[in-house]
Design a protein around this motif. Structure first.
Motif, PDB file in Angstrom:
ATOM      1  N   GLU A  62      26.248 -33.218  41.900  1.00  0.00           N
ATOM      2  CA  GLU A  62      25.439 -32.279  42.662  1.00  0.00           C
ATOM      3  C   GLU A  62      24.093 -32.011  41.998  1.00  0.00           C
ATOM      4  OE1 GLU A  62      24.256 -30.289  45.816  1.00  0.00           O
ATOM      5  OE2 GLU A  62      26.126 -31.419  45.641  1.00  0.00           O
ATOM      6  N   HIS A  63      24.071 -31.829  40.662  1.00  0.00           N
ATOM      7  CA  HIS A  63      22.792 -31.506  39.997  1.00  0.00           C
ATOM      8  C   HIS A  63      21.822 -32.684  40.071  1.00  0.00           C
ATOM      9  CE1 HIS A  63      24.945 -33.676  36.872  1.00  0.00           C
ATOM     10  NE2 HIS A  63      23.847 -33.706  36.119  1.00  0.00           N
ATOM     11  N   LEU A  64      22.346 -33.914  40.071  1.00  0.00           N
ATOM     12  CA  LEU A  64      21.468 -35.079  40.211  1.00  0.00           C
ATOM     13  C   LEU A  64      21.003 -35.238  41.658  1.00  0.00           C
ATOM     14  CD1 LEU A  64      23.208 -37.746  37.929  1.00  0.00           C
ATOM     15  CD2 LEU A  64      21.522 -35.992  37.325  1.00  0.00           C
ATOM     16  N   ARG A  65      21.906 -34.938  42.620  1.00  0.00           N
ATOM     17  CA  ARG A  65      21.499 -34.983  44.017  1.00  0.00           C
ATOM     18  C   ARG A  65      20.381 -33.971  44.278  1.00  0.00           C
ATOM     19  NH1 ARG A  65      23.937 -36.528  48.649  1.00  0.00           N
ATOM     20  NH2 ARG A  65      25.942 -36.836  47.596  1.00  0.00           N
ATOM     21  N   TYR A  66      20.511 -32.781  43.668  1.00  0.00           N
ATOM     22  CA  TYR A  66      19.498 -31.741  43.882  1.00  0.00           C
ATOM     23  C   TYR A  66      18.132 -32.216  43.387  1.00  0.00           C
ATOM     24  CZ  TYR A  66      17.036 -27.286  43.659  1.00  0.00           C
ATOM     25  OH  TYR A  66      16.114 -26.275  43.814  1.00  0.00           O
ATOM     26  N   VAL A  73      13.522 -32.151  35.006  1.00  0.00           N
ATOM     27  CA  VAL A  73      13.469 -32.861  36.289  1.00  0.00           C
ATOM     28  C   VAL A  73      13.454 -34.368  36.060  1.00  0.00           C
ATOM     29  CG1 VAL A  73      12.104 -33.245  38.373  1.00  0.00           C
ATOM     30  CG2 VAL A  73      12.269 -30.945  37.412  1.00  0.00           C
ATOM     31  N   ALA A  74      12.573 -34.815  35.143  1.00  0.00           N
ATOM     32  CA  ALA A  74      12.468 -36.249  34.870  1.00  0.00           C
ATOM     33  C   ALA A  74      13.786 -36.805  34.363  1.00  0.00           C
ATOM     34  CB  ALA A  74      11.355 -36.495  33.855  1.00  0.00           C
ATOM     35  N   GLY A  75      14.464 -36.035  33.504  1.00  0.00           N
ATOM     36  CA  GLY A  75      15.742 -36.497  32.956  1.00  0.00           C
ATOM     37  C   GLY A  75      16.805 -36.658  34.026  1.00  0.00           C
ATOM     38  N   ARG A  76      16.885 -35.723  34.953  1.00  0.00           N
ATOM     39  CA  ARG A  76      17.895 -35.813  36.019  1.00  0.00           C
ATOM     40  C   ARG A  76      17.617 -36.999  36.944  1.00  0.00           C
ATOM     41  NH1 ARG A  76      19.540 -29.681  38.024  1.00  0.00           N
ATOM     42  NH2 ARG A  76      19.916 -28.806  35.935  1.00  0.00           N
ATOM     43  N   ILE A  77      16.327 -37.173  37.304  1.00  0.00           N
ATOM     44  CA  ILE A  77      15.987 -38.304  38.183  1.00  0.00           C
ATOM     45  C   ILE A  77      16.272 -39.625  37.472  1.00  0.00           C
ATOM     46  CG2 ILE A  77      14.083 -39.498  39.329  1.00  0.00           C
ATOM     47  CD1 ILE A  77      12.876 -36.758  39.956  1.00  0.00           C
TER      48      ILE A  77
END
Length: 326
Positions: free
Chosen positions: A259-263, A292-296
């Motif tokens: 979910e956190h990566l989808r967000y 943000v960059a890390g999650r994407i």
């Protein structure tokens, strides 16, 4: 040509002061614009000049410094010559004048360069040498990438003598041969300014420096605009590429995406033109751009790994050809 004419007009108004300085100037003019001819068995000194003001100037100096009378004749424009020139000629006393000005040695042999007494003289005489050379054959171009102060020389020896005189004044000049013509060239802006000051063209120097500064400011502004445009293009391309890969990643992972990566991915797609820092401000709760960059980055890596397991194209497959390397 306007700058060259301005310099020459100003140099003609310079008061050399001492007789030795006047002699150095007129001797250099005769060397760079003149030559020796035999007329009715007598040696005559001639100088072909580009303005009537300069012709009168030389004629006056010859009379007052050397006590000789010079004749002036107009040479009409013809062929490659776009404008009339003015021939200053000394016949009576020509041989004596040639020796006194260093055009002939004691054995009546022509001297190719400049007399040693001129190139090793006082700073005032060295300035007069350059002033005379510029009056005879000099040119000044507008400041910019091709800015130059040049003097066409009658031969390599005269060119090297002029380079040496500039060096003694602390100005770097170079001798070069272009299509059979020997020239002394000063290209560095500071060196050009220094030589104009040495010769006495202070008013032209001020105008030249103002023009130079305006062009430097304009060039700097253009470079900054081009730099900003390039950065904007790169940023836009990176955003397009990121959005294309995120869309493909969400498609590959489907319901398996955390979910956190989808967000983070949906945040990227919802604000396609925003920077990473701006994306962090749009998040709820706010995140740093590194978060943000890390999650994407993790979203894309997870999708590429899953695509490899399934044997299907990864996230980069959705990029257009022109963005493959972004």
């Amino acid at each position: 040509m306007a700058l060259t004419a301005d310099v020459k007009d100003e140099l003609l108004a310079v008061d050399p002061g001492r007789t030795a300085v006047r002699a150095a100037e007129v001797a250099t003019i005769l060397r760079f614009a003149g030559g020796l001819h035999v007329i009715s068995g007598r040696i005559a000194v001639e100088a072909e000049l580009d303005s009537p003001q300069l012709a009168r100037h030389v004629r006056k100096d010859l009379a007052e410094v050397y006590g000789v009378r010079a004749d002036v004749a107009v040479v009409p424009a013809s062929g490659l010559r776009r404008s009339s020139s003015y021939l200053v000629r000394v016949i009576d006393g020509g041989e004596t004048l040639a020796r006194q000005t260093g055009l002939l040695d004691a054995r009546r042999r022509p001297i190719r360069g400049l007399p040693n007494r001129l190139t090793t003289g006082s700073p005032e005489e060295l300035r007069a040498v350059w002033r005379g050379a510029f009056l005879a054959q000099g040119s000044l171009t507008d400041p910019g990438r091709s800015a130059a102060l040049e003097v066409a020389c009658p031969g390599n020896e005269a060119a090297m003598a002029l380079v040496g005189a500039a060096g003694r004044l602390g100005v770097s000049a170079k001798a070069r041969e272009v299509r059979g013509v020997h020239r002394v060239v000063i290209r560095d802006g500071e060196a050009i300014a220094a030589m104009l000051a040495h010769m006495g063209a202070t008013a032209t120097l001020t105008a030249w420096e103002e023009l130079r500064q305006r062009r430097e400011v304009r060039a700097t502004a253009n470079r900054l605009v081009n730099f900003d445009d390039a950065n904007l293009r790169r940023s836009a391309q990176a955003a397009v590429a990121a959005c294309a890969r995120v869309e493909r990643a969400l498609e590959i992972l489907g319901p398996e995406v955390p979910e956190h990566l989808r967000y983070a991915g949906e945040l990227r797609l919802a604000h396609r033109d925003a920077s990473l820092d701006e994306l962090g401000h749009h998040a709820d709760p706010p995140m740093t751009k590194d978060a943000v960059a890390g999650r994407i980055r993790r979203l894309l890596a997870m999708a590429d790994k899953r695509a490899a397991e399934l044997g299907v194209p990864g996230t980069e497959a959705s990029l257009p050809p022109e963005l493959q390397d972004v």
